[in-house]
Design a protein around this motif. Structure first.
Motif, PDB file in Angstrom:
ATOM      1  N   GLN A  77      49.328 158.653 -48.606  1.00 26.26           N
ATOM      2  CA  GLN A  77      49.701 160.058 -48.624  1.00 26.26           C
ATOM      3  C   GLN A  77      51.140 160.170 -48.129  1.00 26.26           C
ATOM      4  N   LEU A  78      51.952 160.921 -48.856  1.00 26.39           N
ATOM      5  CA  LEU A  78      53.348 161.081 -48.484  1.00 26.39           C
ATOM      6  C   LEU A  78      53.493 162.267 -47.533  1.00 26.39           C
ATOM      7  N   PRO A  79      54.401 162.274 -46.604  1.00 25.82           N
ATOM      8  CA  PRO A  79      55.530 161.381 -46.490  1.00 25.82           C
ATOM      9  C   PRO A  79      55.257 160.114 -45.694  1.00 25.82           C
ATOM     10  N   ALA A  80      54.269 160.082 -44.810  1.00 24.97           N
ATOM     11  CA  ALA A  80      54.107 158.890 -43.959  1.00 24.97           C
ATOM     12  C   ALA A  80      52.650 158.622 -43.624  1.00 24.97           C
ATOM     13  N   GLY A  81      51.792 158.727 -44.614  1.00 25.45           N
ATOM     14  CA  GLY A  81      50.371 158.480 -44.369  1.00 25.45           C
ATOM     15  C   GLY A  81      50.063 157.000 -44.256  1.00 25.45           C
ATOM     16  N   VAL A  82      48.812 156.728 -43.965  1.00 24.81           N
ATOM     17  CA  VAL A  82      48.338 155.350 -43.831  1.00 24.81           C
ATOM     18  C   VAL A  82      48.283 154.699 -45.212  1.00 24.81           C
ATOM     19  N   LEU A  83      48.796 153.490 -45.311  1.00 20.22           N
ATOM     20  CA  LEU A  83      48.731 152.734 -46.557  1.00 20.22           C
ATOM     21  C   LEU A  83      47.335 152.136 -46.667  1.00 20.22           C
ATOM     22  N   ARG A  84      46.623 152.506 -47.726  1.00 20.17           N
ATOM     23  CA  ARG A  84      45.253 152.029 -47.924  1.00 20.17           C
ATOM     24  C   ARG A  84      45.198 151.125 -49.145  1.00 20.17           C
ATOM     25  N   THR A  85      44.430 150.051 -49.032  1.00 20.89           N
ATOM     26  CA  THR A  85      44.206 149.151 -50.157  1.00 20.89           C
ATOM     27  C   THR A  85      43.026 149.665 -50.957  1.00 20.89           C
TER      28      THR A  85
END
Length: 186
Positions: A77-85
């Motif tokens: 989620q932008l701008p700085a959400g958690v990067l999910r695989t």
């Protein structure tokens, strides 16, 4: 005594000459091996360059045919959400000539905590379908309301060199979601 010295010097000269011949022969063999190795390396580099050029043409043809699918590997989620695989192989956006199939996770909500939803739609048509060539590949964008009151804009940044792509799904009401993945043939 002089005779022994002359014979010794003659034997040493013959030995040195033999060593020089052996060294030169070994040097010639090594030169031949290096030349073969260099020729093989150049041939491999040429084959790789041809394969890379063919792959770029393949990606270009997929994008221009409007017949490809995007398979995500990560979402954020932008701008700085958690990067999910993303491990689920069912998620994808399939672009067909006149329609788009969407099956993608999305985070909705105006403020945290956001809630996950899955966009699972067959869109018989989309608005403003644009394909533009960029310095690194392609940008493909279109929009749809996906049978709701909100309009969602889909923007693909596709790399012809790597076959990878980033998809950004944006809406005026929710934070944008960005996905990284691959472009494949339908």
């Amino acid at each position: 005594m002089r005779r022994k010295t002359i014979i010794t010097l003659l034997v040493v000269a013959i030995a040195v000459a033999g060593v020089n011949v052996a060294i030169n022969a070994k040097s010639d063999e090594e030169s031949d091996r290096n030349a073969k190795r260099t020729a093989q390396q150049e041939a491999r580099q040429q084959r790789r360059a041809e394969r890379l050029a063919e792959y770029e043409k393949f990606i270009d043809s997929l994008v221009l045919s409007h017949d490809f699918r995007f398979v995500p590997q990560t979402m954020q989620q932008l701008p700085a959400g958690v990067l999910r695989t993303i491990y689920n192989p069912s998620y994808e956006v399939a672009v067909w000539n006149n329609s788009v199939d969407v099956c993608m996770p999305f985070l909705k909500g105006y403020t945290p905590p956001y809630y996950p939803v899955v966009f699972n739609y067959v869109l018989p048509s989309v608005d403003n379908y644009i394909t533009e060539q960029t310095a690194h590949g392609w940008e493909v964008s279109f929009s749809s309301n996906m049978f709701s009151a909100n309009e969602y804009k889909f923007t693909f940044e596709i790399s012809s060199h790597y076959g990878g792509a980033q998809l950004t799904i944006s809406s005026p009401f929710y934070n944008s979601m960005q996905y990284s993945g691959n472009i494949l043939a339908n």
